[in-house]
Design a protein around this motif. Sequence first.
Motif, PDB file in Angstrom:
ATOM      1  N   GLY A   1      12.160 -25.263 -26.756  1.00  0.00           N
ATOM      2  CA  GLY A   1      12.979 -24.254 -26.089  1.00  0.00           C
ATOM      3  C   GLY A   1      12.633 -24.130 -24.618  1.00  0.00           C
ATOM      4  O   GLY A   1      13.514 -23.995 -23.757  1.00  0.00           O
ATOM      5  N   PHE A   2      11.344 -24.185 -24.322  1.00  0.00           N
ATOM      6  CA  PHE A   2      10.836 -24.103 -22.957  1.00  0.00           C
ATOM      7  C   PHE A   2      11.418 -25.233 -22.107  1.00  0.00           C
ATOM      8  O   PHE A   2      11.862 -25.025 -20.973  1.00  0.00           O
ATOM      9  CB  PHE A   2       9.315 -24.208 -23.028  1.00  0.00           C
ATOM     10  CG  PHE A   2       8.583 -23.746 -21.809  1.00  0.00           C
ATOM     11  CD1 PHE A   2       9.043 -22.714 -21.010  1.00  0.00           C
ATOM     12  CD2 PHE A   2       7.361 -24.328 -21.473  1.00  0.00           C
ATOM     13  CE1 PHE A   2       8.327 -22.283 -19.907  1.00  0.00           C
ATOM     14  CE2 PHE A   2       6.637 -23.901 -20.373  1.00  0.00           C
ATOM     15  CZ  PHE A   2       7.125 -22.877 -19.587  1.00  0.00           C
ATOM     16  N   LEU A   3      11.433 -26.441 -22.683  1.00  0.00           N
ATOM     17  CA  LEU A   3      11.876 -27.625 -21.955  1.00  0.00           C
ATOM     18  C   LEU A   3      13.395 -27.684 -21.781  1.00  0.00           C
ATOM     19  O   LEU A   3      13.893 -28.090 -20.733  1.00  0.00           O
ATOM     20  CB  LEU A   3      11.389 -28.882 -22.687  1.00  0.00           C
ATOM     21  CG  LEU A   3      11.804 -30.234 -22.119  1.00  0.00           C
ATOM     22  CD1 LEU A   3      11.233 -30.429 -20.714  1.00  0.00           C
ATOM     23  CD2 LEU A   3      11.322 -31.357 -23.038  1.00  0.00           C
ATOM     24  N   LEU A   4      14.123 -27.249 -22.812  1.00  0.00           N
ATOM     25  CA  LEU A   4      15.576 -27.403 -22.803  1.00  0.00           C
ATOM     26  C   LEU A   4      16.329 -26.226 -22.191  1.00  0.00           C
ATOM     27  O   LEU A   4      17.556 -26.280 -22.070  1.00  0.00           O
ATOM     28  CB  LEU A   4      16.080 -27.634 -24.234  1.00  0.00           C
ATOM     29  CG  LEU A   4      15.585 -28.908 -24.925  1.00  0.00           C
ATOM     30  CD1 LEU A   4      16.191 -29.023 -26.310  1.00  0.00           C
ATOM     31  CD2 LEU A   4      15.897 -30.151 -24.101  1.00  0.00           C
ATOM     32  N   LEU A   5      15.625 -25.167 -21.817  1.00  0.00           N
ATOM     33  CA  LEU A   5      16.292 -23.989 -21.263  1.00  0.00           C
ATOM     34  C   LEU A   5      17.169 -24.340 -20.069  1.00  0.00           C
ATOM     35  O   LEU A   5      18.325 -23.912 -19.987  1.00  0.00           O
ATOM     36  CB  LEU A   5      15.265 -22.931 -20.855  1.00  0.00           C
ATOM     37  CG  LEU A   5      15.828 -21.710 -20.114  1.00  0.00           C
ATOM     38  CD1 LEU A   5      16.806 -20.942 -21.000  1.00  0.00           C
ATOM     39  CD2 LEU A   5      14.693 -20.812 -19.638  1.00  0.00           C
TER      40      LEU A   5
ATOM     41  N   GLY B   1      13.593 -17.096 -26.525  1.00  0.00           N
ATOM     42  CA  GLY B   1      12.971 -16.498 -27.695  1.00  0.00           C
ATOM     43  C   GLY B   1      12.074 -17.472 -28.435  1.00  0.00           C
ATOM     44  O   GLY B   1      11.008 -17.101 -28.931  1.00  0.00           O
ATOM     45  N   ALA B   2      12.492 -18.743 -28.508  1.00  0.00           N
ATOM     46  CA  ALA B   2      11.680 -19.757 -29.184  1.00  0.00           C
ATOM     47  C   ALA B   2      10.338 -19.927 -28.486  1.00  0.00           C
ATOM     48  O   ALA B   2       9.291 -20.018 -29.141  1.00  0.00           O
ATOM     49  CB  ALA B   2      12.428 -21.093 -29.215  1.00  0.00           C
ATOM     50  N   TYR B   3      10.360 -19.940 -27.163  1.00  0.00           N
ATOM     51  CA  TYR B   3       9.104 -20.096 -26.438  1.00  0.00           C
ATOM     52  C   TYR B   3       8.228 -18.848 -26.576  1.00  0.00           C
ATOM     53  O   TYR B   3       7.034 -18.951 -26.873  1.00  0.00           O
ATOM     54  CB  TYR B   3       9.366 -20.379 -24.957  1.00  0.00           C
ATOM     55  CG  TYR B   3       8.080 -20.566 -24.189  1.00  0.00           C
ATOM     56  CD1 TYR B   3       7.319 -21.708 -24.368  1.00  0.00           C
ATOM     57  CD2 TYR B   3       7.615 -19.590 -23.313  1.00  0.00           C
ATOM     58  CE1 TYR B   3       6.118 -21.881 -23.695  1.00  0.00           C
ATOM     59  CE2 TYR B   3       6.419 -19.761 -22.634  1.00  0.00           C
ATOM     60  CZ  TYR B   3       5.673 -20.905 -22.829  1.00  0.00           C
ATOM     61  OH  TYR B   3       4.484 -21.065 -22.165  1.00  0.00           O
ATOM     62  N   GLY B   4       8.821 -17.681 -26.362  1.00  0.00           N
ATOM     63  CA  GLY B   4       8.052 -16.452 -26.439  1.00  0.00           C
ATOM     64  C   GLY B   4       7.466 -16.211 -27.820  1.00  0.00           C
ATOM     65  O   GLY B   4       6.302 -15.805 -27.956  1.00  0.00           O
ATOM     66  N   LEU B   5       8.261 -16.492 -28.864  1.00  0.00           N
ATOM     67  CA  LEU B   5       7.815 -16.221 -30.231  1.00  0.00           C
ATOM     68  C   LEU B   5       6.871 -17.294 -30.754  1.00  0.00           C
ATOM     69  O   LEU B   5       5.784 -16.983 -31.261  1.00  0.00           O
ATOM     70  CB  LEU B   5       9.028 -16.110 -31.154  1.00  0.00           C
ATOM     71  CG  LEU B   5       8.733 -15.874 -32.647  1.00  0.00           C
ATOM     72  CD1 LEU B   5       7.959 -14.584 -32.847  1.00  0.00           C
ATOM     73  CD2 LEU B   5      10.028 -15.860 -33.443  1.00  0.00           C
ATOM     74  N   PHE B   6       7.273 -18.553 -30.627  1.00  0.00           N
ATOM     75  CA  PHE B   6       6.509 -19.616 -31.281  1.00  0.00           C
ATOM     76  C   PHE B   6       5.377 -20.178 -30.428  1.00  0.00           C
ATOM     77  O   PHE B   6       4.285 -20.428 -30.938  1.00  0.00           O
ATOM     78  CB  PHE B   6       7.459 -20.743 -31.698  1.00  0.00           C
ATOM     79  CG  PHE B   6       8.392 -20.358 -32.799  1.00  0.00           C
ATOM     80  CD1 PHE B   6       7.940 -20.241 -34.097  1.00  0.00           C
ATOM     81  CD2 PHE B   6       9.726 -20.083 -32.538  1.00  0.00           C
ATOM     82  CE1 PHE B   6       8.795 -19.868 -35.127  1.00  0.00           C
ATOM     83  CE2 PHE B   6      10.590 -19.719 -33.555  1.00  0.00           C
ATOM     84  CZ  PHE B   6      10.123 -19.604 -34.858  1.00  0.00           C
ATOM     85  N   ASP B   7       5.629 -20.395 -29.134  1.00  0.00           N
ATOM     86  CA  ASP B   7       4.585 -21.004 -28.307  1.00  0.00           C
ATOM     87  C   ASP B   7       3.591 -19.971 -27.792  1.00  0.00           C
ATOM     88  O   ASP B   7       2.445 -20.310 -27.496  1.00  0.00           O
ATOM     89  CB  ASP B   7       5.204 -21.757 -27.129  1.00  0.00           C
ATOM     90  CG  ASP B   7       4.315 -22.913 -26.673  1.00  0.00           C
ATOM     91  OD1 ASP B   7       3.168 -22.970 -27.115  1.00  0.00           O
ATOM     92  OD2 ASP B   7       4.774 -23.756 -25.891  1.00  0.00           O
ATOM     93  N   CYS B   8       4.014 -18.735 -27.667  1.00  0.00           N
ATOM     94  CA  CYS B   8       3.108 -17.694 -27.173  1.00  0.00           C
ATOM     95  C   CYS B   8       2.529 -16.860 -28.328  1.00  0.00           C
ATOM     96  O   CYS B   8       1.326 -16.905 -28.596  1.00  0.00           O
ATOM     97  CB  CYS B   8       3.830 -16.786 -26.184  1.00  0.00           C
ATOM     98  SG  CYS B   8       4.330 -17.612 -24.655  1.00  0.00           S
TER      99      CYS B   8
END
Length: 214
Positions: free
Chosen positions: A130-134, A92-99
């Motif tokens: 979030g992307f890195l730590l998944l 969710g962190a990647y989808g919401l914040f990075d995208c």
Amino acid sequence: MQFLKKYGGYFLVLGVLLDFFTPYYVGFKDQGYNQLTEVISLLGDVNSPVRENFNRLTIIAGMLMLASLPRIYAIFSRKTKKGAWLVVAMIGAYGLFDCIFSGLFSVDTSTAGTVAAALHNGGSAVGYTGFLLLSGVLTIVYSKYGSQKNKNLFCFLFILCMLAAGLYGLARIPQLQQVKPFNYLGLWQRVSSFCNYLPMLALCLQTKTNDKFD
């Protein structure tokens, strides 16, 4: 919600593929853009001729990833609710914040210190974390509640992601940017991103069609 719980795995696949191919598809239309030396976010710069297309596709990719979360939570929560929330939080962190965030608030290389630039940079930092730590989170969850096979898989992917992130980090050091191969900043960013997509795709295999957590 039942629809998303059943087919969310497919949305994650679509989101990953769209997010991965967008820089190449959009960047091909910008003749002045260099995939090897320039970072992906420059395609969404306020002065970029492909800004609208890039931001639109990035936002859609983020929405697809968010649409996958009910399915992912439903699968993992059968064994561990805390683990399920952690996995959901990373994606969710990647989808919401990075995208989505990055698509809504474009980077502006011509002006420093703008609110939009600060939101973009902050969102990217949270999303990339979030992307890195998944894969690391998945390693912990599978080590406690899943199979040894999946634990080993995500552990290997976590090491791969960290190594790629380390090389990307070195390429961002100004003193090294004059030395090959670290002068290809765009290349190292794409290598790091590719490695980070692998845990998401591996997760898709676990959640797309199977209702069991193993």
